[in-house]
Motif scaffolding. Sequence first.
Motif, PDB file in Angstrom:
ATOM      1  N   PHE A 117     -33.426  -4.809 -17.789  1.00 12.67           N
ATOM      2  CA  PHE A 117     -32.234  -5.367 -17.138  1.00 12.67           C
ATOM      3  C   PHE A 117     -32.650  -5.872 -15.759  1.00 12.67           C
ATOM      4  O   PHE A 117     -32.474  -5.199 -14.753  1.00 12.67           O
TER       5      PHE A 117
ATOM      6  N   CYS B  90     -29.309  -8.691 -11.541  1.00 16.48           N
ATOM      7  CA  CYS B  90     -28.122  -8.031 -11.000  1.00 16.48           C
ATOM      8  C   CYS B  90     -27.285  -9.097 -10.298  1.00 16.48           C
ATOM      9  O   CYS B  90     -27.766  -9.754  -9.369  1.00 16.48           O
TER      10      CYS B  90
ATOM     11  N   HIS C 246     -16.883  -3.934 -21.165  1.00 14.37           N
ATOM     12  CA  HIS C 246     -18.188  -4.574 -20.940  1.00 14.37           C
ATOM     13  C   HIS C 246     -19.108  -3.614 -20.195  1.00 14.37           C
ATOM     14  O   HIS C 246     -18.949  -3.389 -18.995  1.00 14.37           O
TER      15      HIS C 246
ATOM     16  N   GLU D   6     -21.943  -4.101 -19.180  1.00 13.81           N
ATOM     17  CA  GLU D   6     -22.712  -4.796 -18.139  1.00 13.81           C
ATOM     18  C   GLU D   6     -22.118  -4.552 -16.757  1.00 13.81           C
ATOM     19  O   GLU D   6     -22.818  -4.636 -15.758  1.00 13.81           O
TER      20      GLU D   6
ATOM     21  N   VAL E 181     -22.719  -6.533 -11.852  1.00 14.06           N
ATOM     22  CA  VAL E 181     -23.015  -6.760 -13.263  1.00 14.06           C
ATOM     23  C   VAL E 181     -24.526  -6.747 -13.452  1.00 14.06           C
ATOM     24  O   VAL E 181     -25.255  -7.511 -12.815  1.00 14.06           O
ATOM     25  N   ARG E 182     -25.013  -5.880 -14.337  1.00 12.45           N
ATOM     26  CA  ARG E 182     -26.457  -5.753 -14.599  1.00 12.45           C
ATOM     27  C   ARG E 182     -26.731  -6.265 -16.006  1.00 12.45           C
ATOM     28  O   ARG E 182     -26.162  -5.768 -16.968  1.00 12.45           O
ATOM     29  N   VAL E 183     -27.605  -7.274 -16.100  1.00  9.84           N
ATOM     30  CA  VAL E 183     -27.942  -7.902 -17.380  1.00  9.84           C
ATOM     31  C   VAL E 183     -29.441  -8.184 -17.438  1.00  9.84           C
ATOM     32  O   VAL E 183     -30.143  -8.068 -16.439  1.00  9.84           O
TER      33      VAL E 183
ATOM     34  N   TYR F 276     -26.070 -13.116 -18.478  1.00  7.57           N
ATOM     35  CA  TYR F 276     -24.928 -13.185 -17.558  1.00  7.57           C
ATOM     36  C   TYR F 276     -23.927 -14.228 -18.042  1.00  7.57           C
ATOM     37  O   TYR F 276     -22.722 -13.990 -18.034  1.00  7.57           O
TER      38      TYR F 276
ATOM     39  N   PHE G   7     -21.831 -12.873 -20.746  1.00 12.44           N
ATOM     40  CA  PHE G   7     -20.825 -11.970 -20.180  1.00 12.44           C
ATOM     41  C   PHE G   7     -19.688 -12.780 -19.565  1.00 12.44           C
ATOM     42  O   PHE G   7     -18.505 -12.512 -19.803  1.00 12.44           O
TER      43      PHE G   7
END
Length: 153
Positions: free
Chosen positions: A65, A68, A93, A95, A112-114, A120, A123
């Motif tokens: 991940f 951010c 979600h 994320e 949001v962490r992806v 992203y 999302f």
Amino acid sequence: MDVRIDELDRKILKALQSDASRSLDDIAKEVGSSKTPVWNRIRKLREAGVVGQHTVMLDAEALGFEACFFVLIRTSEHEAEWQAKFLKALMDHDEVQEAHRLAGDIDYILKVRVKNARAYDEFYQALISEVRVYNVTALLSMEEIKSTVALPL
């Protein structure tokens, strides 16, 4: 529930914040007390709601991940029905690591962490299909300089 926190409680809380997986003996030794009083104080602090659940901190980048994003959201809708729908979307979600309702020009900020920018976008597309928002600005964190959940006791 109102609870009084003395200097020994603060030492115990600091020890728990640094590493709650340590043994009770180790924590008692660090705070200068014996095991039973420390256990009783931890139990009291849990019952009072000062100490919550114990979790493990995972390394997001080690798990892939790498991105951010801080997502700034403005909305023109503030009705209870919209807020419930928005809250459900955030909870659904994984994320979304953090969400805050703000005072000022921005209504909400999300952490949001992806895995990457494409993740992203997935999302983002899902979020705007689930709930109507007026404006969304995404800021990519280039470097995490400091991150902690520890309180300054």
